[in-house]
Design a protein around this motif. Structure first.
Motif, PDB file in Angstrom:
ATOM      1  N   UNK A 149       0.848  -1.184   0.000  1.00 10.82           N
ATOM      2  CA  UNK A 149       0.000   0.000   0.000  1.00 10.82           C
ATOM      3  C   UNK A 149       0.889   1.242   0.000  1.00 10.82           C
ATOM      4  N   UNK A 150       0.506   2.241  -0.771  1.00  8.53           N
ATOM      5  CA  UNK A 150       1.188   3.527  -0.752  1.00  8.53           C
ATOM      6  C   UNK A 150       0.187   4.640  -0.968  1.00  8.53           C
ATOM      7  N   UNK A 151       0.352   5.758  -0.255  1.00  4.53           N
ATOM      8  CA  UNK A 151      -0.587   6.845  -0.436  1.00  4.53           C
ATOM      9  C   UNK A 151      -0.272   8.050   0.425  1.00  4.53           C
ATOM     10  N   UNK A 152      -1.270   8.937   0.526  1.00  2.00           N
ATOM     11  CA  UNK A 152      -1.140  10.160   1.315  1.00  2.00           C
ATOM     12  C   UNK A 152      -2.355  10.304   2.225  1.00  2.00           C
ATOM     13  N   UNK A 153      -2.151  11.039   3.316  1.00  2.00           N
ATOM     14  CA  UNK A 153      -3.245  11.330   4.244  1.00  2.00           C
ATOM     15  C   UNK A 153      -3.169  12.800   4.641  1.00  2.00           C
ATOM     16  N   UNK A 154      -4.321  13.462   4.589  1.00  2.00           N
ATOM     17  CA  UNK A 154      -4.429  14.852   5.029  1.00  2.00           C
ATOM     18  C   UNK A 154      -5.092  14.867   6.392  1.00  2.00           C
ATOM     19  N   UNK A 155      -4.540  15.673   7.299  1.00  2.39           N
ATOM     20  CA  UNK A 155      -5.104  15.804   8.643  1.00  2.39           C
ATOM     21  C   UNK A 155      -5.677  17.202   8.779  1.00  2.39           C
ATOM     22  N   UNK A 156      -6.999  17.261   8.991  1.00  2.11           N
ATOM     23  CA  UNK A 156      -7.702  18.533   9.188  1.00  2.11           C
ATOM     24  C   UNK A 156      -8.391  18.466  10.550  1.00  2.11           C
ATOM     25  N   UNK A 157      -7.698  18.896  11.597  1.00  4.67           N
ATOM     26  CA  UNK A 157      -8.158  18.757  12.984  1.00  4.67           C
ATOM     27  C   UNK A 157      -8.370  17.269  13.268  1.00  4.67           C
ATOM     28  N   UNK A 158      -9.605  16.836  13.572  1.00  2.65           N
ATOM     29  CA  UNK A 158      -9.852  15.423  13.856  1.00  2.65           C
ATOM     30  C   UNK A 158     -10.151  14.617  12.588  1.00  2.65           C
ATOM     31  N   UNK A 159     -10.375  15.286  11.469  1.00  2.00           N
ATOM     32  CA  UNK A 159     -10.672  14.584  10.210  1.00  2.00           C
ATOM     33  C   UNK A 159      -9.404  14.067   9.555  1.00  2.00           C
ATOM     34  N   UNK A 160      -9.517  12.883   8.932  1.00  2.79           N
ATOM     35  CA  UNK A 160      -8.437  12.299   8.151  1.00  2.79           C
ATOM     36  C   UNK A 160      -8.988  11.970   6.767  1.00  2.79           C
ATOM     37  N   UNK A 161      -8.376  12.534   5.733  1.00  2.00           N
ATOM     38  CA  UNK A 161      -8.754  12.252   4.342  1.00  2.00           C
ATOM     39  C   UNK A 161      -7.563  11.564   3.701  1.00  2.00           C
ATOM     40  N   UNK A 162      -7.780  10.370   3.150  1.00  2.00           N
ATOM     41  CA  UNK A 162      -6.639   9.639   2.595  1.00  2.00           C
ATOM     42  C   UNK A 162      -6.968   9.038   1.240  1.00  2.00           C
ATOM     43  N   UNK A 163      -5.933   8.885   0.445  1.00  2.00           N
ATOM     44  CA  UNK A 163      -5.998   8.218  -0.845  1.00  2.00           C
ATOM     45  C   UNK A 163      -4.822   7.272  -0.960  1.00  2.00           C
ATOM     46  N   UNK A 164      -5.081   6.033  -1.439  1.00  2.00           N
ATOM     47  CA  UNK A 164      -4.042   5.007  -1.504  1.00  2.00           C
ATOM     48  C   UNK A 164      -4.138   4.225  -2.794  1.00  2.00           C
ATOM     49  N   UNK A 165      -3.010   3.615  -3.142  1.00  2.00           N
ATOM     50  CA  UNK A 165      -2.995   2.642  -4.220  1.00  2.00           C
ATOM     51  C   UNK A 165      -2.547   1.323  -3.610  1.00  2.00           C
ATOM     52  N   UNK A 166      -3.272   0.257  -3.925  1.00  2.00           N
ATOM     53  CA  UNK A 166      -3.009  -1.071  -3.372  1.00  2.00           C
ATOM     54  C   UNK A 166      -2.645  -2.004  -4.512  1.00  2.00           C
ATOM     55  N   UNK A 167      -1.519  -2.698  -4.378  1.00  2.00           N
ATOM     56  CA  UNK A 167      -1.071  -3.661  -5.397  1.00  2.00           C
ATOM     57  C   UNK A 167      -0.993  -5.040  -4.753  1.00  2.00           C
ATOM     58  N   UNK A 168      -1.849  -5.962  -5.210  1.00  2.00           N
ATOM     59  CA  UNK A 168      -1.816  -7.328  -4.716  1.00  2.00           C
ATOM     60  C   UNK A 168      -0.593  -8.058  -5.238  1.00  2.00           C
ATOM     61  N   UNK A 169       0.094  -8.774  -4.354  1.00  2.00           N
ATOM     62  CA  UNK A 169       1.299  -9.503  -4.736  1.00  2.00           C
ATOM     63  C   UNK A 169       1.088 -11.009  -4.791  1.00  2.00           C
ATOM     64  N   UNK A 170      -0.048 -11.476  -4.303  1.00  2.00           N
ATOM     65  CA  UNK A 170      -0.310 -12.918  -4.230  1.00  2.00           C
ATOM     66  C   UNK A 170      -1.353 -13.328  -5.256  1.00  2.00           C
ATOM     67  N   UNK A 171      -1.143 -14.484  -5.900  1.00  2.00           N
ATOM     68  CA  UNK A 171      -2.128 -15.059  -6.806  1.00  2.00           C
ATOM     69  C   UNK A 171      -3.276 -15.623  -5.969  1.00  2.00           C
ATOM     70  N   UNK A 172      -4.489 -15.061  -6.126  1.00  2.00           N
ATOM     71  CA  UNK A 172      -5.618 -15.508  -5.312  1.00  2.00           C
ATOM     72  C   UNK A 172      -6.489 -16.536  -6.032  1.00  2.00           C
TER      73      UNK A 172
END
Length: 196
Positions: free
Chosen positions: A151-174
């Motif tokens: 997982x990689x991404x960013x998170x913004x902190x606005x007082x008690x609020x957290x806004x985040x965006x991420x990119x997830x790359x699966x590494x295992x064959x499911x």
């Protein structure tokens, strides 16, 4: 004998570090925009959701750790040209697939702009939830039926609020049906959280 002495020392170190560090817990939820990579599935993103909780543990300076526990739903569509290959799994009335996971990302936080902008990266372990089994039975198959991702991404902190965006790359064959095709999860996750 050494292990018995080591465990209390490790627990005391963790408690003293956690008490000196900044510690917050919170709840979060949002959208999953994912696709299942593989020839059997349409090459398009589908929408799902996630909901759960998080904790942030400051390690001093700009670094911290953010473990989370999330219920995540991934959706995808079976490609019509491959329905006949997996006809025992996907019948003609079932072109949509929903995978429900209990996901546990463990992220390293790096404060880039004070407390406002944080970079996040780390592994995510996910257990595929089977509706016919209990949580303990599902957890027992975490390493055989689960997913492992980065997982990689960013998170913004606005007082008690957290806004985040991420990119997830699966590494295992499911794919646990056959060896004809490799299936891997990937996608974006957009979240809104509230620190308590």
């Amino acid at each position: 004998m050494k292990a018995k002495m080591f465990l209390p020392l490790l627990a005391a170190l963790f408690v003293s570090t956690a008490s000196m560090a900044q510690f917050h817990i919170g709840i979060k939820g949002g959208a999953n925009i994912t696709k299942l990579e593989g020839q059997s599935f349409k090459d398009q993103f589908s929408y799902g959701y996630h909901i759960g909780g998080f904790a942030t543990i400051g390690l001093g300076g700009k670094f911290g750790i953010q473990p989370e526990v999330l219920f995540s739903q991934y959706s995808t569509s079976v490609d019509s040209s491959y329905k006949n290959v997996y006809e025992n799994v996907f019948n003609s009335d079932q072109s949509k697939v929903k995978l429900n996971y209990l996901s546990i990302p463990i992220l390293l936080n790096y404060k880039l702009l004070g407390n406002f902008l944080t970079l996040q990266a780390g592994p995510q372990f996910s257990v595929l939830m089977n509706q016919d089994k209990t949580l303990l039975q599902n957890g027992g198959k975490a390493f055989s039926d689960g997913d492992f991702a980065m997982v990689g991404g960013v998170q913004l902190k606005l007082a008690a609020l957290r806004v985040s965006g991420r990119y997830i790359v699966g590494l295992r064959n499911i794919n646990d049906i056959d060896n004809q095709d490799k299936w891997k999860n990937q996608g974006f996750q957009v979240s809104l959280g509230l620190a308590l």
